[in-house]
Design a protein around this motif. Sequence first.
Motif, PDB file in Angstrom:
ATOM      1  N   VAL A 313       0.711  -1.047   0.438  1.00  0.00           N
ATOM      2  CA  VAL A 313      -0.337   0.407  -0.216  1.00  0.00           C
ATOM      3  C   VAL A 313       0.696   1.605   0.362  1.00  0.00           C
ATOM      4  O   VAL A 313       0.025   2.399  -0.079  1.00  0.00           O
ATOM      5  N   HIS A 314       1.682   0.731   0.686  1.00  0.00           N
ATOM      6  CA  HIS A 314       3.029   2.511   0.112  1.00  0.00           C
ATOM      7  C   HIS A 314       3.274   2.595  -0.825  1.00  0.00           C
ATOM      8  O   HIS A 314       3.529   3.693  -0.979  1.00  0.00           O
ATOM      9  N   GLU A 315       3.729   1.658  -1.619  1.00  0.00           N
ATOM     10  CA  GLU A 315       4.335   1.636  -3.260  1.00  0.00           C
ATOM     11  C   GLU A 315       2.740   2.518  -3.786  1.00  0.00           C
ATOM     12  O   GLU A 315       3.279   3.055  -5.198  1.00  0.00           O
ATOM     13  N   ALA A 316       1.882   1.941  -3.557  1.00  0.00           N
ATOM     14  CA  ALA A 316       0.438   2.157  -4.394  1.00  0.00           C
ATOM     15  C   ALA A 316       0.308   3.567  -3.627  1.00  0.00           C
ATOM     16  O   ALA A 316      -0.716   4.056  -4.994  1.00  0.00           O
ATOM     17  N   SER A 317       0.322   4.121  -3.227  1.00  0.00           N
ATOM     18  CA  SER A 317       0.781   5.582  -2.848  1.00  0.00           C
ATOM     19  C   SER A 317       1.742   6.716  -3.332  1.00  0.00           C
ATOM     20  O   SER A 317       1.529   7.413  -3.557  1.00  0.00           O
ATOM     21  N   ASN A 318       2.642   6.203  -3.573  1.00  0.00           N
ATOM     22  CA  ASN A 318       3.654   6.781  -5.158  1.00  0.00           C
ATOM     23  C   ASN A 318       4.019   7.423  -4.435  1.00  0.00           C
ATOM     24  O   ASN A 318       3.558   9.107  -5.176  1.00  0.00           O
ATOM     25  N   ILE A 319       4.770   8.003  -3.115  1.00  0.00           N
ATOM     26  CA  ILE A 319       5.455   9.005  -2.390  1.00  0.00           C
ATOM     27  C   ILE A 319       6.179   9.820  -3.130  1.00  0.00           C
ATOM     28  O   ILE A 319       6.415  10.656  -3.406  1.00  0.00           O
ATOM     29  N   ALA A 320       7.383   9.024  -4.351  1.00  0.00           N
ATOM     30  CA  ALA A 320       8.344   9.778  -5.037  1.00  0.00           C
ATOM     31  C   ALA A 320       7.326  11.103  -5.956  1.00  0.00           C
ATOM     32  O   ALA A 320       7.876  12.125  -6.441  1.00  0.00           O
ATOM     33  N   ALA A 321       6.085  10.139  -6.749  1.00  0.00           N
ATOM     34  CA  ALA A 321       5.795  11.194  -7.468  1.00  0.00           C
ATOM     35  C   ALA A 321       5.157  12.547  -7.054  1.00  0.00           C
ATOM     36  O   ALA A 321       5.170  13.490  -7.187  1.00  0.00           O
ATOM     37  N   LEU A 322       4.682  12.403  -5.480  1.00  0.00           N
ATOM     38  CA  LEU A 322       3.845  13.152  -4.515  1.00  0.00           C
ATOM     39  C   LEU A 322       5.135  14.854  -4.416  1.00  0.00           C
ATOM     40  O   LEU A 322       5.258  15.859  -4.428  1.00  0.00           O
ATOM     41  N   ARG A 323       6.196  14.244  -4.203  1.00  0.00           N
ATOM     42  CA  ARG A 323       6.824  15.063  -3.899  1.00  0.00           C
ATOM     43  C   ARG A 323       7.618  15.134  -5.015  1.00  0.00           C
ATOM     44  O   ARG A 323       8.261  17.071  -5.081  1.00  0.00           O
ATOM     45  N   LYS A 324       7.290  14.662  -6.444  1.00  0.00           N
ATOM     46  CA  LYS A 324       7.713  15.925  -7.494  1.00  0.00           C
ATOM     47  C   LYS A 324       7.379  17.135  -7.990  1.00  0.00           C
ATOM     48  O   LYS A 324       7.086  17.705  -8.378  1.00  0.00           O
ATOM     49  N   LEU A 325       6.174  16.700  -7.022  1.00  0.00           N
ATOM     50  CA  LEU A 325       4.803  17.653  -7.505  1.00  0.00           C
ATOM     51  C   LEU A 325       5.386  18.882  -6.828  1.00  0.00           C
ATOM     52  O   LEU A 325       4.964  20.038  -7.278  1.00  0.00           O
ATOM     53  N   ASP A 326       5.690  18.919  -5.224  1.00  0.00           N
ATOM     54  CA  ASP A 326       6.196  19.426  -4.787  1.00  0.00           C
ATOM     55  C   ASP A 326       7.183  20.436  -5.075  1.00  0.00           C
ATOM     56  O   ASP A 326       6.932  21.743  -4.508  1.00  0.00           O
ATOM     57  N   GLU A 327       7.652  19.966  -6.067  1.00  0.00           N
ATOM     58  CA  GLU A 327       8.800  20.316  -6.424  1.00  0.00           C
ATOM     59  C   GLU A 327       8.809  20.967  -7.469  1.00  0.00           C
ATOM     60  O   GLU A 327       9.111  22.582  -7.885  1.00  0.00           O
ATOM     61  N   LYS A 328       7.422  21.571  -8.090  1.00  0.00           N
ATOM     62  CA  LYS A 328       6.989  22.225  -8.821  1.00  0.00           C
ATOM     63  C   LYS A 328       7.065  23.218  -8.877  1.00  0.00           C
ATOM     64  O   LYS A 328       6.208  24.495  -7.886  1.00  0.00           O
TER      65      LYS A 328
END
Length: 328
Positions: A313-328
Amino acid sequence: MPTLRKVFVPSLVIILTLNGCTNGPVGDTSVFLNTPDLVAFWTFGEEAGQQRTSVGGSQPHSLSEVGGPIARADVGPFSGYSAYFDGKQYLSIPYKETGDLNICGPDAQVSMFAVVKIYDLRQSRTIAGMWSEGKGRDDDSGTRQYAMLMNMPTYGGPKQLVPHISAEGGVTMRADSTKFPWCADYAATKQEVPEERWCTLAFTYDGKYIKAYIDGVLDERAPDPVNDKRDDPYFMQEGPGGANRGMNPYYHGRGIFCYDPEIHGDTKPGGGSDFTVGARYAVGEMLGEATIGYFGGLAVFDRALTDEEVLKVHEASNIAALRKLDEK
């Protein structure tokens, strides 16, 4: 053009888009919905002023705002949005409406999983749970059941993830019937909860052990009795076979408190605990330790997930993608 509004948080200014999502979901809700024994799963896609209603499970669970509207931010793993808590509001379901979230009993199991971005852990904070502590030290009127909390230094959990389970509802009781001043039954991670970045936090309780996870991994920790303030015989001699209880995993093994008005009406006059998100009743008030941060997803299960399921379920949350969105 969408309407923009500034929301101020410690050391950061976030621009929230209120009239339309600029980022779609990055996670996979199906993993949660297909995991057995799901009770409730919130994706926080609703606008401010609306109830947040769960998906999955056998019963719908609607969280109501307390303390005013809770802003919706345009980033989140499952709906493309998240709820922003400013430390002055929280979400709640009254005790009488908790339904199958009211997980309790001698053989009860529970798991909780959250996708969050937390600010300011200088004091204790709450993710969620059924956890009413009463008026403070030595007060036994609480109706605690289960909760995922952060920063509990009393017994070795400063800024750590500290999931709690209570068998008594009030303060913890030793085998000889003497009492602690507080609830002492919680696991504590080795690392601190990440601040100002997206992460996943989780815990499981299988009827014996409480386990705490950060970013999908069981963050194992051995007890250090002196430094963790866990040299009391309760911690060191009342675990399995007379051994210590551990730290993470932590041995509880006494079930989850069930409120019964016929039994507890006089000693616990406040009644059973509501299910709350972002705050809990502690030291006589709800907002003294309310959480500041973003909630992108929250799930409750009525069994202990395996290590593999927590990672999934952690992997399904895609934390890496969320962190990239924060960098925009």
